[in-house]
Design a protein around this motif. Structure first.
Motif, PDB file in Angstrom:
ATOM      1  N   PHE A 106      10.665  29.017  96.157  1.00  0.00           N
ATOM      2  CA  PHE A 106      11.292  28.200  97.195  1.00  0.00           C
ATOM      3  C   PHE A 106      11.866  26.926  96.563  1.00  0.00           C
ATOM      4  O   PHE A 106      11.489  26.510  95.467  1.00  0.00           O
ATOM      5  CB  PHE A 106      10.298  27.866  98.306  1.00  0.00           C
ATOM      6  N   LEU A 107      12.785  26.301  97.270  1.00  0.00           N
ATOM      7  CA  LEU A 107      13.605  25.247  96.676  1.00  0.00           C
ATOM      8  C   LEU A 107      12.968  23.864  96.752  1.00  0.00           C
ATOM      9  O   LEU A 107      13.149  23.044  95.853  1.00  0.00           O
ATOM     10  CB  LEU A 107      14.971  25.234  97.356  1.00  0.00           C
ATOM     11  N   CYS A 108      12.271  23.554  97.832  1.00  0.00           N
ATOM     12  CA  CYS A 108      11.587  22.269  97.973  1.00  0.00           C
ATOM     13  C   CYS A 108      10.579  22.395  99.103  1.00  0.00           C
ATOM     14  O   CYS A 108      10.542  23.411  99.817  1.00  0.00           O
ATOM     15  CB  CYS A 108      12.577  21.126  98.231  1.00  0.00           C
ATOM     16  N   SER A 109       9.763  21.363  99.266  1.00  0.00           N
ATOM     17  CA  SER A 109       8.690  21.433 100.258  1.00  0.00           C
ATOM     18  C   SER A 109       8.363  20.041 100.777  1.00  0.00           C
ATOM     19  O   SER A 109       8.751  19.022 100.196  1.00  0.00           O
ATOM     20  CB  SER A 109       7.432  22.073  99.648  1.00  0.00           C
ATOM     21  N   CYS A 110       7.629  19.998 101.890  1.00  0.00           N
ATOM     22  CA  CYS A 110       7.125  18.740 102.437  1.00  0.00           C
ATOM     23  C   CYS A 110       5.940  19.061 103.336  1.00  0.00           C
ATOM     24  O   CYS A 110       5.640  20.236 103.594  1.00  0.00           O
ATOM     25  CB  CYS A 110       8.204  17.988 103.221  1.00  0.00           C
ATOM     26  N   LYS A 111       5.277  18.026 103.822  1.00  0.00           N
ATOM     27  CA  LYS A 111       4.162  18.184 104.749  1.00  0.00           C
ATOM     28  C   LYS A 111       4.425  17.357 105.996  1.00  0.00           C
ATOM     29  O   LYS A 111       5.105  16.331 105.944  1.00  0.00           O
ATOM     30  CB  LYS A 111       2.841  17.709 104.125  1.00  0.00           C
ATOM     31  N   THR A 112       3.835  17.795 107.119  1.00  0.00           N
ATOM     32  CA  THR A 112       3.855  16.979 108.326  1.00  0.00           C
ATOM     33  C   THR A 112       2.463  16.963 108.938  1.00  0.00           C
ATOM     34  O   THR A 112       1.681  17.903 108.790  1.00  0.00           O
ATOM     35  CB  THR A 112       4.845  17.510 109.384  1.00  0.00           C
ATOM     36  N   ILE A 113       2.151  15.855 109.614  1.00  0.00           N
ATOM     37  CA  ILE A 113       0.911  15.739 110.379  1.00  0.00           C
ATOM     38  C   ILE A 113       1.276  15.349 111.799  1.00  0.00           C
ATOM     39  O   ILE A 113       2.016  14.392 112.019  1.00  0.00           O
ATOM     40  CB  ILE A 113      -0.055  14.703 109.782  1.00  0.00           C
ATOM     41  N   LYS A 114       0.766  16.096 112.751  1.00  0.00           N
ATOM     42  CA  LYS A 114       1.079  15.894 114.164  1.00  0.00           C
ATOM     43  C   LYS A 114       0.081  14.935 114.789  1.00  0.00           C
ATOM     44  O   LYS A 114      -1.107  15.017 114.554  1.00  0.00           O
ATOM     45  CB  LYS A 114       1.037  17.240 114.897  1.00  0.00           C
ATOM     46  N   VAL A 115       0.620  14.012 115.623  1.00  0.00           N
ATOM     47  CA  VAL A 115      -0.221  12.982 116.223  1.00  0.00           C
ATOM     48  C   VAL A 115       0.069  12.834 117.699  1.00  0.00           C
ATOM     49  O   VAL A 115       1.215  12.817 118.114  1.00  0.00           O
ATOM     50  CB  VAL A 115       0.066  11.623 115.563  1.00  0.00           C
ATOM     51  N   SER A 116      -0.981  12.712 118.502  1.00  0.00           N
ATOM     52  CA  SER A 116      -0.834  12.334 119.902  1.00  0.00           C
ATOM     53  C   SER A 116      -0.930  10.827 119.993  1.00  0.00           C
ATOM     54  O   SER A 116      -1.791  10.218 119.387  1.00  0.00           O
ATOM     55  CB  SER A 116      -1.942  12.965 120.758  1.00  0.00           C
TER      56      SER A 116
END
Length: 383
Positions: A73-83
């Protein structure tokens, strides 16, 4: 990058093998001197924390549509979901608050924190990371707040994912300046993430110490700091009010593992197998709801970085003195606070603090609501 190449790519939730590959790629860049095994162990530690539970932490990859599970794969990232409460956002889903001037109390909303944006050197300079960030809006934002039409030159929209796509805003801390993420909007004509208040106040730990009154202070271990954050979140929820001259204000809450993630995971950077004295205390509390919590940055200059602070001007000198004593004990070179509140600027300067605009770790947000970013205030914009 030409239109054909863009249309052949999309954003996907990483498979377990892709997550491992993304971590192998980023180990040298973000490992802070850790071996690969130590870095992978640290990432596994994060996976088990409260902030990552129930699908809140997601790794994303930009990959060919025809081979979405490829390890190339070419690139990546992370996310964190917040209320969140009030208007407000690895994918980080985080707890926070949003306030409109007409609100009696803050509202709970969902937002996202973004981290670990990474492209291997062989894929850099081709527009892959910016395309990934363009697409990220389309999987984390509330669809009703996005443009009605997905850009046709990018092919079909990325697939929607369960428990995502409900964000009112998202945030990240940029280490590549202000321009890159600003240009990565939901379309090429819309803004992406806007930098807001990238200021730091620092003190040289070697400077002469003041006569600190040490009575009435309690140093906090990990469990004590977690309890403090729980109480602080409740206090913020009760007392947060909208900023003057803005249409909407947002803030994050420090509990439910959010502050813990930014604070305690660093301890295995330097406590395990490195011969450093274990860190027993991660915060301090005094009277009148005066407190500070911190973490340690072990890269030069070694820094005690304050992660949360609350004080009156009258109590600040003693609070700073106590924090400086902890920094000296652990051979730190400086103490740093992000976005020190206005009411503490004068005593901070009097006590030797120097406030500068940072060129790294730039706090940036994308607001998906109808308000323009210039009409949105980010409250308690700390580390």
């Amino acid at each position: 990058m030409d239109t054909t190449a863009l249309a052949s790519l999309s954003l996907f939730v990483a498979t377990p093998d892709q997550i491992l590959e993304s971590r192998r790629r980023t180990a040298l860049h973000w490992g802070r001197g850790l071996s690969l095994e130590e870095y992978l162990a640290r990432e596994e530690f994060v996976d088990k924390q409260e902030v990552a539970r129930d699908g809140r932490l997601i790794t994303w990859v930009l990959a060919p549509r025809r081979d979405s599970t490829s390890l190339d794969f070419l690139c990546s990232c992370k996310t964190i979901k917040v209320s969140l409460f009030g208007p407000v956002a690895h994918r980080f889903r985080r707890d926070g608050l949003v306030c409109f001037p007409s609100d009696v109390k803050p509202r709970t909303v969902v937002c996202y924190g973004i981290s670990a944006v990474f492209t291997p050197s062989r894929f850099r300079g081709k527009g892959y990371a910016s395309h990934m960030m363009h697409l990220l809006h389309w999987v984390i934002a509330d669809p009703s707040l996005l443009p009605a039409v997905f850009p046709s030159e990018w092919g079909a929209p990325p697939p929607r994912v369960t428990h995502t796509g409900d964000g009112l805003f998202s945030v990240l801390w940029s280490d590549v300046g202000a321009g890159f993420y600003m240009r990565c909007g939901p379309t090429k004509d819309l803004d992406g993430w806007v930098v807001r208040s990238p200021f730091s106040t620092t003190w040289d730990v070697k400077q002469e110490s003041s006569n600190t009154d040490t009575t009435g202070w309690t140093l906090l271990d990990e469990s004590g700091v977690v309890k403090l954050w729980e109480d602080d979140a409740e206090y913020i929820t009760r007392t947060l009010s909208p900023a003057d001259d803005y249409k909407v204000s947002f803030s994050f809450l420090p509990h439910k593992g959010v502050a813990t993630l930014s604070q305690f995971w660093r301890r295995i950077d330097f406590l395990d197998k490195r011969g450093h004295t274990p860190i027993p205390h991660w915060g301090i509390v005094g009277g009148s709801n005066t407190f500070a919590t911190w973490t340690f940055e072990m890269m030069s200059p070694k820094t005690l970085l304050v992660t949360r602070l609350n004080s009156s001007p009258a109590d600040f000198e003693n609070l700073l003195g106590m924090v400086m004593s902890v920094a000296r004990k652990h051979a730190m070179e400086k103490v740093e606070v992000y976005n020190l509140p206005d009411h503490l600027q004068f005593p901070a300067t009097r006590l030797g603090g120097i406030t500068v605009e940072r060129d790294e770790h730039l706090p940036s947000f994308k607001w998906y609501g109808k308000e323009h970013s210039s009409e949105v205030a980010w409250l308690l914009n700390e580390r």
